[in-house]
Design an enzyme around this catalytic site. Structure first.
Site, PDB file in Angstrom:
ATOM      1  N   GLU B  29      86.045  56.863  16.673  1.00 13.99           N
ATOM      2  CA  GLU B  29      87.083  55.837  16.495  1.00 13.99           C
ATOM      3  C   GLU B  29      88.270  55.839  17.183  1.00 13.99           C
ATOM      4  O   GLU B  29      88.900  56.909  16.884  1.00 13.99           O
ATOM      5  CB  GLU B  29      87.482  55.266  15.045  1.00 13.99           C
ATOM      6  CG  GLU B  29      86.189  54.726  14.287  1.00 13.99           C
ATOM      7  CD  GLU B  29      86.372  54.673  12.713  1.00 13.99           C
ATOM      8  OE1 GLU B  29      85.320  54.755  11.981  1.00 13.99           O
ATOM      9  OE2 GLU B  29      87.476  54.764  12.185  1.00 13.99           O
ATOM     10  N   LEU B  58      83.278  50.642  13.913  1.00 22.28           N
ATOM     11  CA  LEU B  58      83.841  51.189  12.537  1.00 22.28           C
ATOM     12  C   LEU B  58      82.845  51.645  11.834  1.00 22.28           C
ATOM     13  O   LEU B  58      82.837  50.651  10.693  1.00 22.28           O
ATOM     14  CB  LEU B  58      85.193  50.259  12.073  1.00 22.28           C
ATOM     15  CG  LEU B  58      86.180  51.135  11.275  1.00 22.28           C
ATOM     16  CD1 LEU B  58      87.334  50.228  11.097  1.00 22.28           C
ATOM     17  CD2 LEU B  58      85.903  51.518  10.038  1.00 22.28           C
ATOM     18  N   SER B  59      82.241  52.556  11.841  1.00 18.09           N
ATOM     19  CA  SER B  59      81.224  52.894  10.980  1.00 18.09           C
ATOM     20  C   SER B  59      81.012  54.508  11.171  1.00 18.09           C
ATOM     21  O   SER B  59      80.230  54.830  12.150  1.00 18.09           O
ATOM     22  CB  SER B  59      79.946  52.296  11.084  1.00 18.09           C
ATOM     23  OG  SER B  59      78.880  52.866  10.285  1.00 18.09           O
ATOM     24  N   GLU B  60      81.219  55.252  10.032  1.00 15.62           N
ATOM     25  CA  GLU B  60      81.161  56.670  10.108  1.00 15.62           C
ATOM     26  C   GLU B  60      79.424  56.954  10.083  1.00 15.62           C
ATOM     27  O   GLU B  60      79.037  57.794  10.653  1.00 15.62           O
ATOM     28  CB  GLU B  60      81.796  57.492   8.920  1.00 15.62           C
ATOM     29  CG  GLU B  60      83.216  57.342   9.234  1.00 15.62           C
ATOM     30  CD  GLU B  60      84.192  56.155   9.051  1.00 15.62           C
ATOM     31  OE1 GLU B  60      85.039  55.970   9.638  1.00 15.62           O
ATOM     32  OE2 GLU B  60      83.238  55.307   8.259  1.00 15.62           O
ATOM     33  N   GLN B  82      87.627  60.143  12.134  1.00 21.66           N
ATOM     34  CA  GLN B  82      89.096  60.176  12.163  1.00 21.66           C
ATOM     35  C   GLN B  82      89.854  60.918  11.096  1.00 21.66           C
ATOM     36  O   GLN B  82      90.842  61.540  11.477  1.00 21.66           O
ATOM     37  CB  GLN B  82      89.327  58.576  12.045  1.00 21.66           C
ATOM     38  CG  GLN B  82      90.741  58.135  12.791  1.00 21.66           C
ATOM     39  CD  GLN B  82      90.899  56.767  13.080  1.00 21.66           C
ATOM     40  OE1 GLN B  82      91.003  55.916  12.092  1.00 21.66           O
ATOM     41  NE2 GLN B  82      90.617  56.355  14.486  1.00 21.66           N
ATOM     42  N   PHE B  83      89.478  60.794   9.804  1.00 22.63           N
ATOM     43  CA  PHE B  83      89.794  61.688   8.622  1.00 22.63           C
ATOM     44  C   PHE B  83      88.901  62.289   7.882  1.00 22.63           C
ATOM     45  O   PHE B  83      87.605  61.370   7.783  1.00 22.63           O
ATOM     46  CB  PHE B  83      91.013  61.089   7.747  1.00 22.63           C
ATOM     47  CG  PHE B  83      92.427  60.710   8.383  1.00 22.63           C
ATOM     48  CD1 PHE B  83      93.153  61.581   8.233  1.00 22.63           C
ATOM     49  CD2 PHE B  83      92.450  59.471   9.305  1.00 22.63           C
ATOM     50  CE1 PHE B  83      94.363  61.070   8.604  1.00 22.63           C
ATOM     51  CE2 PHE B  83      93.563  59.137   9.717  1.00 22.63           C
ATOM     52  CZ  PHE B  83      94.695  60.077   9.573  1.00 22.63           C
ATOM     53  N   ASP B  85      88.332  62.440   4.923  1.00 25.08           N
ATOM     54  CA  ASP B  85      88.510  61.771   3.896  1.00 25.08           C
ATOM     55  C   ASP B  85      87.577  60.450   4.113  1.00 25.08           C
ATOM     56  O   ASP B  85      87.031  59.670   3.144  1.00 25.08           O
ATOM     57  CB  ASP B  85      89.841  61.066   3.551  1.00 25.08           C
ATOM     58  CG  ASP B  85      90.971  62.114   3.451  1.00 25.08           C
ATOM     59  OD1 ASP B  85      91.472  62.631   2.374  1.00 25.08           O
ATOM     60  OD2 ASP B  85      91.060  62.724   4.434  1.00 25.08           O
ATOM     61  N   ILE B  87      84.558  60.447   5.943  1.00 22.71           N
ATOM     62  CA  ILE B  87      83.329  61.000   6.464  1.00 22.71           C
ATOM     63  C   ILE B  87      82.516  60.434   5.428  1.00 22.71           C
ATOM     64  O   ILE B  87      81.137  60.240   5.756  1.00 22.71           O
ATOM     65  CB  ILE B  87      83.435  62.516   6.455  1.00 22.71           C
ATOM     66  CG1 ILE B  87      82.338  62.798   7.684  1.00 22.71           C
ATOM     67  CG2 ILE B  87      83.416  63.212   4.977  1.00 22.71           C
ATOM     68  CD1 ILE B  87      82.535  64.428   7.889  1.00 22.71           C
ATOM     69  N   HIS B 129      94.370  60.814   2.912  1.00 18.48           N
ATOM     70  CA  HIS B 129      94.322  61.536   4.392  1.00 18.48           C
ATOM     71  C   HIS B 129      94.645  62.931   4.395  1.00 18.48           C
ATOM     72  O   HIS B 129      95.363  63.347   4.994  1.00 18.48           O
ATOM     73  CB  HIS B 129      95.557  60.681   5.265  1.00 18.48           C
ATOM     74  CG  HIS B 129      95.162  59.245   5.605  1.00 18.48           C
ATOM     75  ND1 HIS B 129      95.469  58.238   4.428  1.00 18.48           N
ATOM     76  CD2 HIS B 129      94.612  58.546   6.535  1.00 18.48           C
ATOM     77  CE1 HIS B 129      95.028  56.937   5.019  1.00 18.48           C
ATOM     78  NE2 HIS B 129      94.530  57.217   6.333  1.00 18.48           N
TER      79      HIS B 129
END
Lengths: 371, 324, 372
Positions: B29, B58-60, B82-83, B85, B87, B129
């Site tokens: 992302e 936007l989809s881990e 991105q973080f 957290d 994941i 975060h």
């Protein structure tokens, strides 16, 4: 071009043409029939072995022969097939050796997955058939990623991604179809709508027809009668060719029915009516197709029985061979976790094997790893 | 040699790997034009184009799942989450798929991929975060877990991870992104995985740490030296597979061990270090092993500096095991 | 039921073509004032962040019409599951700027006790404005579950799940809408299509023709509305809320709007948003649009704006000053609220921290005490 080529149904329940005649070569028509029969024979034998306690688990393919054979027959050799739970019969058609299929059911030393998976979780690298997962829908994004890799590498292979009706609720379905449409990759998503996700019927799975889910991703979607091998073949062929030529994904819903339980561990009489099962039995894909082939003169009197007897003999021979094979070596416990067996796993194994040896349970070759 | 921040070293590492091997792709992302929310991937899309460095929806789950498929089919993906957290929608893909694919297919299918993700506290990121989730992943056979703490290691370990035949979770201590600087060789080099880095020699107490705790432990060791306690500080760098022999060797040298991590204590990585020493070297121990860790609470925001182990908590533990 | 052209109500001359919003003059002015207060809160928070007084803020500039129009469709007994860019809904329903500023400062009066980043509000009165989570879309299935519980008890509560365009790619969107469709849950899904998910434009987010059409994948109606037209948003949301309340099931409403600021104070949108796109949307300012309606209806004059806005700025500044004077939460807030009761291991960890503070001489009053 695409829409015109897709008929929701070509054969009626009696096997009479009710859609546009696909005008397929008679040799191909007969081949499709033999493949469907092989699926049914393998299924029958595996269920028998399971009931006899010889293999642990079977996900029956009964009723799904047209859906899997019709769709997979539309793929080229270089295309990939990503399996949901019940496409093993189609994999046999595409090159998975019967010996590997049955070895996997026995989880013996010939099993390419080295006995680490449950029974009925197949793979065959040479025919582009990746290892199945028990997790629902995870293969969908894998297929999309692999299709993007192919596109980046300039290959025109198509990735046929199979999943069941229940998997449309999974994470993988939502992200996979969304990514595929944004990236314009060569994927054909095959939703084998067999009516039931274990005990959950489609009406409890989603409030929309599965085919409408294509709209959420801006993706072409069709539904065909998955018990009609010709309609399935034609629709898949059309979408696969479109994917190859235009690099556009599509969703194809194959409406069919899982005649037995979710697996050999399931009792479907607990959650569904026999009347519904009987209704679908009347639409049996093999009976229907045999009727068509007989009318066409491709299948003569008594030929179906001959084909069946020959297939069962092949399968029984292979069962005998695999049953005699060695069990899996103990070292496979710690192998294939990484490319190399790391020190901590070698140590854990050595401690384990020392105890096994003391108890006389180790065989030659099971010995310790050098540290 | 160039004097780079840890973030610049990571950026250099990705560019080096992408120049070396056309199959390396980078996505996630906002990693493209935006260059990542921390600017870790700045300039990469410009240099390598939007086919090799690109943004995803936007989809881990989609990011990790697609990375697995790409890796199975000949690419070397670097997937950025991105973080750390965020994941967890991709957790299923990492634990159920990436880590087990080789095993369940008898090595017919493998997924050499790197999942890069910033982790840890120290930036006032609150509950979502700041987390240090390494223990979840260290419990997953088939995965490798790597954490750098210096610019030199960041680049060398990242290239080694990209070239590794197995999936690597590469956790980047975001508190150190810009706060540490160091000499970084130009071009291609690797730092071997599963090797411990000796940060500081010392004969009295051994401190094991990683990530953003390394400079904290080093600072505490300096303070201890002023009080006449010589502390041996070790940066573990690869948590899985761990250099267990190294851990035992360093532990035996002093017989007094402190483990420091910012993740919660219960079932944290410190427990594993302690168990390894207790199982294998208890007779060398002169004092009980001490752990200095985050608390067993969600990560706070306003009071995060109290939640995170600091030099005084580390020093306190050092003095405690030294005086025992 | 999906419409591709967004519905709008307020014409360029301020006329509404016969549409009656069903609000009194005072209520309409409350809507307007709330839009100005959102803008004022934004402005003050941006200043506080730039001067280092608070760590972070989320600009709401440009989406005031969507927030206020949507909020006005809900009763106080309904629940709002907001995203982090929805505080206009809180202001509309009477949550005070001071309560919000406590969160911006993460002080001892903050309902979240300083554990969250700023703008991650949590309020339970006068309306339920459910604690905001940073992960995208996780609240969507939560709203559906809450709606199911209300429905099961025979209540007529309606839930709002609000998210952005990027949120439609999240797993929560997929699972949330799917469950709601199956359960016919009394939920309204509000997709605020503000053009950008941080730096990802909508055309890279999905290939579908807008977002409302995604409703069809879940068997529910989807409607597109002009999000900068506060009355069009109100009209559409009210229909969706009434449908949900009367047992008709969920609706997906897409509000087409634009995020005029960055994703947050840590973002610089000029790196990726084309200037001409921003300029185009500036002309569609939701506040100016609503003013045309109010003026045409004789409720408002241009000269009213300045004093109203400066009153709002004063209100926000005063709230900020008051919140700034409130001390930080005590150390014990690190350990409390993890479980209903403080378990022994947290008690021990807390006590160790407090005692260390005492030994080092830097303990503060209010740090707390967990006697063992």
């Amino acid at each position: 071009m695409t829409n015109a080529a897709i008929s929701p149904r070509i054969l009626d329940a009696e096997g009479k043409l009710c859609g546009a005649d696909p005008e397929l070569d008679k040799g191909l028509l007969r081949e499709l029939f033999v493949h469907m029969m092989r699926v049914r024979c393998v299924d029958q034998r595996m269920l028998k072995l399971q009931r006899a306690g010889r293999v642990g688990f079977v996900g029956s393919m009964l009723g799904l022969e047209a859906a899997m054979i019709g769709s997979a027959a539309a793929l080229e050799g270089r295309d990939w097939m990503w399996s949901g739970l019940r496409e093993g019969g189609a994999a046999l058609m595409r090159g998975l050796p019967l010996s590997e299929y049955i070895a996997q059911m026995y989880c013996n030393s010939n099993d390419t997955a080295k006995g680490r998976q449950m029974c009925n979780h197949l793979q065959h690298a040479a025919s582009h058939y990746p290892s199945w997962s028990s997790v629902i829908g995870t293969q969908i994004t894998h297929g999309v990623g692999a299709a993007l890799a192919a596109k980046r590498r300039g290959l025109d292979e198509v990735h046929a991604v199979y999943f069941g009706d229940g998997a449309t609720s999974s994470n993988g379905f939502h992200s996979g179809l969304n990514f595929a449409a944004v990236w314009k990759v060569r994927c054909v998503f095959l939703c084998v709508d067999n009516g039931w996700a274990i005990s959950v019927p489609s009406k409890a799975q989603t409030a929309a027809p599965y085919v409408d889910k294509g709209k959420a991703y801006g993706m072409l979607a069709h539904e065909v009668d998955g018990n009609d091998v010709l309609a399935t073949y034609q629709a898949t062929k059309s979408l696969v060719e479109r994917a190859r030529a235009e690099s556009e994904p599509a969703l194809l819903v194959l409406k069919t029915y899982r005649m037995l339980g979710h697996s050999s561990s399931d009792d479907p009489s607990l959650y569904r009516d026999q009347a519904e099962v009987d209704e679908w039995a009347a639409r049996d894909p093999i009976k229907r197709y045999a009727g068509y082939l007989t009318g066409l003169g491709v299948l003569g009197a008594g030929e179906q029985e001959e084909i069946e007897a020959k297939l069962l003999e092949e399968i029984d021979d292979e069962i005998r061979t695999q049953e005699a094979a060695d069990p899996m070596a103990l070292k496979t416990l710690v192998e294939d976790v990484y490319a190399e067996v790391p020190r901590h796993l070698r140590r854990q194994y050595n401690a384990f094997i020392e105890v096994a040896e003391r108890h006389g349970e180790a065989r030659p070759g099971d010995g310790a790893f050098p540290l | 040699m160039a004097n780079l921040t840890l973030l610049q070293a990571l950026n250099d590492g990705m560019k080096t790997a992408m120049r070396q091997d056309d199959s390396v792709v980078l996505f996630g992302e906002d990693v493209g034009l935006r260059g990542g929310v921390f600017l870790t991937t700045e300039g990469i899309q410009q240099e390598f184009g939007s086919e090799r460095c690109f943004d995803t929806p936007l989809s881990e789950d989609g990011i990790v799942g697609a990375a697995i498929g790409m890796a199975m089919n000949g690419l070397r993906p670097i997937a950025e989450i991105q973080f750390q957290d965020f994941i967890f929608p991709g957790f299923d893909q990492i634990v159920s798929e990436a880590a087990k694919l080789r095993y369940r297919s008898g090595s017919q299918y493998t997924c050499p991929l790197v999942i890069r993700t910033p982790y840890g506290g120290g930036i006032r990121g609150g509950l979502y975060h700041s987390q240090s989730g390494e223990a979840y992943f260290c419990h997953t056979a088939g995965l490798k877990v790597v954490i750098p703490s210096t610019p030199h290691d960041a680049k060398g370990l990242l290239i080694a991870s990209i070239e590794d035949p197995d999936p690597v979770l590469f956790l980047e201590p975001k508190a150190l992104y810009r706060s540490v600087k160091g000499e970084v060789p130009e071009g291609h080099y690797t730092v071997d995985l599963t090797t411990i880095r000796e940060v500081r020699p010392g004969k009295d107490v051994t401190v094991f740490c990683y990530g953003a705790m390394v400079p904290i432990a080093a600072k505490a060791a300096e303070q201890a030296a002023e009080k006449g306690i010589e502390v041996n500080v070790l940066d573990l760098r690869t948590l899985l597979p761990l250099d267990e022999d190294g851990v035992l060797e360093y532990a035996k040298r002093t017989g007094r061990v402190v483990v420091v991590h910012e993740a919660p204590r219960f079932c944290g990585f410190g427990g594993e270090i302690s168990a390894i020493i207790a199982e294998n070297a208890i007779e060398y121990m002169e004092a009980p092993i001490a752990r200095v860790t985050g608390f067993d609470t969600p990560f706070p925001n306003t009071l995060e500096h109290h939640y995170l182990p600091d030099d005084r908590r580390v020093l306190d533990a050092i003095e405690h095991v030294h005086a025992f | 039921m999906t419409m591709s052209e967004p519905l709008s109500v307020i014409a360029p001359d301020g006329a509404t073509n016969g549409y009656d919003p069903g609000l009194s003059e005072a209520e309409l002015l409350h809507c307007y004032r709330t839009m100005l207060r959102v803008r004022a809160f934004d402005e003050i928070c941006l200043k506080l962040q730039r001067s280092g007084r608070i760590g972070f803020s989320i600009p709401n500039l440009g989406i005031e019409g969507t927030q206020v129009g949507a909020a006005s469709a809900f009763e106080k007994s309904d629940w709002l599951f907001p995203s982090y860019r929805d505080f206009g809904m809180a202001l509309y329903h009477g949550i005070t700027p001071l309560e919000m500023m406590h969160n911006m400062y993460g002080n001892a009066q903050d309902t979240a006790k300083g554990r969250q980043m700023p703008v991650h509000f949590s309020f339970d009165k006068p309306i339920r404005f459910v604690s905001i989570s940073s992960p995208i879309g996780t609240h969507i299935p939560q709203a559906v579950g809450a709606a199911y519980a209300s429905k099961l008890r025979g209540e007529d509560t309606v839930m709002l799940a609000s998210f952005g365009d990027g949120g439609t790619s999240s797993l929560g969107f997929h699972s949330g809408l799917n469950f709601a469709g199956v359960w016919k849950a009394p939920v309204v899904f509000l997709c605020q299509n503000n053009g950008w998910a941080i730096s990802c434009p909508v055309e890279e987010q999905t290939s579908s023709d807008g977002f409302a059409i995604k409703a069809e994948a879940y068997g529910m109606p989807g409607v597109v509305v002009d999000g900068n037209d506060v009355l069009a948003v109100r009209k559409t949301m009210l229909e969706a809320v009434e449908r949900a309340r009367s047992g008709g099931g969920p609706t997906l409403v897409e509000c087409k709007t634009f995020r005029m600021g960055g994703h947050s104070t840590s973002d610089d949108p000029s790196r990726y948003v084309p200037a001409e796109q921003r300029e185009e949307w500036e002309k569609k300012d939701p506040v100016l649009r609503f003013e045309r309606f109010l003026e045409a209806s004789g409720m408002w004059k241009a000269k009213d704006k300045e004093p109203m806005y400066s009153e709002a700025l004063d209100e926000m500044s005063a709230a900020a000053s008051e919140a700034e004077a409130v001390p930080k939460p005590g150390l014990e807030s690190i350990f409390t609220d993890v479980y209903a009761e403080l378990p022994p291991h947290l008690r021990r960890q807390g006590q160790e921290l407090f005692e260390l503070g005492k030994r080092k001489g830097d303990a503060a009053a209010g740090d707390g005490e967990f006697p063992l």
